[in-house]
Design an enzyme around this catalytic site. Structure first.
Site, mmCIF file in Angstrom:
data_model
loop_
_atom_site.group_PDB
_atom_site.id
_atom_site.type_symbol
_atom_site.label_atom_id
_atom_site.label_comp_id
_atom_site.label_asym_id
_atom_site.label_seq_id
_atom_site.Cartn_x
_atom_site.Cartn_y
_atom_site.Cartn_z
ATOM 1 C CG ASP A 38 -27.623 26.816 7.385
ATOM 2 O OD1 ASP A 38 -27.720 26.025 6.439
ATOM 3 O OD2 ASP A 38 -27.076 27.930 7.285
ATOM 4 C CG HIS A 51 -16.068 30.164 5.363
ATOM 5 N ND1 HIS A 51 -16.978 29.663 6.240
ATOM 6 C CD2 HIS A 51 -16.683 30.201 4.144
ATOM 7 C CE1 HIS A 51 -18.107 29.391 5.596
ATOM 8 N NE2 HIS A 51 -17.955 29.701 4.329
ATOM 9 C CG ASP A 65 -29.121 27.641 3.832
ATOM 10 O OD1 ASP A 65 -29.506 26.500 4.104
ATOM 11 O OD2 ASP A 65 -27.946 27.921 3.519
HETATM 12 C C1 XLS Z 1 -24.231 28.746 2.656
HETATM 13 C C2 XLS Z 1 -23.313 27.639 2.497
HETATM 14 C C3 XLS Z 1 -21.931 27.881 3.101
HETATM 15 C C4 XLS Z 1 -20.936 26.915 2.548
HETATM 16 C C5 XLS Z 1 -19.521 27.301 2.806
HETATM 17 O O1 XLS Z 1 -25.418 28.640 2.496
HETATM 18 O O2 XLS Z 1 -23.895 26.488 3.012
HETATM 19 O O3 XLS Z 1 -22.009 27.839 4.473
HETATM 20 O O4 XLS Z 1 -21.132 25.640 3.032
HETATM 21 O O5 XLS Z 1 -19.204 28.532 2.293
HETATM 22 NI NI NI Z 2 -26.080 26.697 3.323
#
Ligand code: XLS
Ligand code: NI
Ligand code: NI
Length: 439
Positions: free
Chosen positions: A312, A104, A310
């Site tokens: 991740d 980003h 999320d």
């Molecule tokens: C958030 C998103 C973010 C995007 C990029 O949940 O996955 O990380 O991939 O802004």
């Molecule tokens: Ni995400």
């Protein structure tokens, strides 16, 4: 490398060691970058990418607890640490042997107190990024703008009820596109974390969707103006931080793009953890986007099915990644997209080596997924079964349906002549059993 300081001492370039044992975690046992499968190297099929925000900006903080990850590059003023972080990141990419990264705008360089200041910071840090890219051969898979963290975006960016905020987002994206071009990014992502709503009572949905489409049209125009060639991608997610996000899932985004005549300018960046949040199976949106020719890239991660957010996590499940790779091979690859690890080590995984272990584990999982998918496709047993399943559409009345030349009257005549269709087994368990043979 020009970096004076080594951030990952004691970790050398990760090597392919197929006979390594279960306890050897700093080597690849399956990922052999140069090995050719179905006419392409593994590196080319997989196009791995490391994400900047989780791996180099992540602190381990969560809503209930403070920072747990103390990284040696987070030292000095914001600009000093931005530079250190960049050197650390390039040391990591090179040691891991990954050719792409994503970021980003605001994780690369700190936001200033004015747009001009933020842009100046970005110019300075991306000059260094370009230098490191040229030295190492590492490239940008995609750039995105952070249009969700700053308080000005709390009610959305492109869908904010105040056009002043929308203008700020536009100015930020303009710079983001310039930066993406400068660094030779192959894609540009839009993830609309706050493009949605918490309450329908205060939201004019139709107006917001129109504004979002207008915003994307301006981005398309500016991209054309600067002669940039990268692929635009939208990343669907159903919720979090919004209660409802407009880019809910693959099919919602495809519908939106087609409705506003934007579908030739965008593809999708699918993140499986978002797909499962939308209530679908892991591979669902990858398959759906691909079916429409819209699968552009993958934010490779996974969630915990028992949790509703999320998380991740790094993708480690061989079944899931085999499904993903089968779809990717069947569509002829992901280029110019890739497999970007939008994943973070757990806040409890506090050692620096855990960053390597996480990526090595996910890359090896994907290498296995690729090998499995290649065997499934080369053996052709499943595709033969599928072909047979749909064979009635390859001739006679079925072919007329496919070609669009049949009518309801034809169907009536067909049934009068042929009567009741015979009961045919779907053979789900047979497909599952055969799939398991390969993993
Ligand atoms: C958030 C998103 C973010 C995007 C990029 O949940 O996955 O990380 O991939 O802004
Ligand atoms: Ni995400
Ligand atoms: Ni993502």
């Amino acid at each position: 490398m020009a970096a004076a300081e080594e951030f990952f001492p004691g970790i050398a370039r990760i090597q392919y060691e197929p006979s390594a044992g279960p306890g050897d975690v700093l080597c690849f046992k399956h990922y052999n970058a140069d090995e050719v499968l179905m006419g392409r190297t593994m590196e080319d099929w997989l196009r791995f990418s490391v994400c900047y925000w989780h791996s180099f900006c992540g602190t381990g903080a969560d809503p209930f607890g403070f920072q747990t990850l103390h990284r040696p590059w987070n030292e000095g003023t914001p600009m000093e640490s931005a530079k250190k972080r960049l050197h650390a990141a390039f040391e990591f990419f090179t040691k891991l042997g990954v050719k792409y990264y994503t970021f980003h705008d605001r994780d690369m360089a700190p936001e200033g107190s004015t747009l001009e200041e933020s842009n100046k910071n970005l110019d300075e840090i991306t000059d260094l990024a370009l230098q490191l890219q040229n030295q190492t051969g590492v490239k940008v898979l995609w750039v995105t703008c952070n249009l969700f963290a700053h308080p000005r975006y709390m009610n959305g960016a492109a869908t904010n009820p105040d056009c002043h905020v929308l203008a700020y987002a536009g100015a930020q994206v303009k710079k983001g596109l310039d930066v993406a071009k400068k660094l030779g990014a192959e894609n540009f992502v839009f993830w609309g974390g706050r493009e949605g709503f918490l309450s329908i009572h205060n939201t004019d949905v139709a107006a917001e969707l129109n504004h979002m489409a207008a915003f994307f049209k301006m981005a398309v125009k500016y991209k054309e103006k600067i002669g940039a060639k990268f692929q635009f991608l939208i990343e669907p997610k159903p919720k979090e931080p919004c209660r409802h996000q407009y880019d809910y899932d693959a099919m919602s985004v495809i519908g939106f793009l087609k409705h506003y005549g934007l579908d030739s300018h965008f593809k999708l960046n699918i993140e499986p953890n978002h797909t499962t949040l939308a209530g679908h199976s892991y591979e669902h949106d990858i398959v759906m986007a691909s079916a429409f020719g819209m699968l552009g890239s993958v934010d490779s991660n996974t969630g915990s099915p028992d949790l509703g957010w999320d998380t991740d996590q790094f993708p480690m499940d061989i079944r899931n990644v085999t499904m993903v790779m089968k779809t990717i091979i069947e569509q002829g690859g992901l280029q110019p997209g890739g497999l970007n690890f939008d994943a973070k080590v757990r806040r409890e995984s506090t050692d620096l080596e855990d960053l390597f272990i996480a990526h090595v584990g996910a890359m090896d999982a994907f290498a296995r997924g690729l090998r499995n998918a290649v065997r499934i496709i080369e053996d052709g047993i499943v595709s033969e079964m599928m072909k047979k399943r749909y064979s009635s559409f390859s001739h006679g009345f079925g072919l007329k349906v496919v070609e669009g030349s049949s009518s309801l009257e034809d169907m009536e005549a067909f049934i009068k002549q042929n009567g009741e269709p015979k009961i045919t087994s779907g053979k789900q368990e047979k497909y599952e059993l055969i799939f398991n043979h390969y993993i």
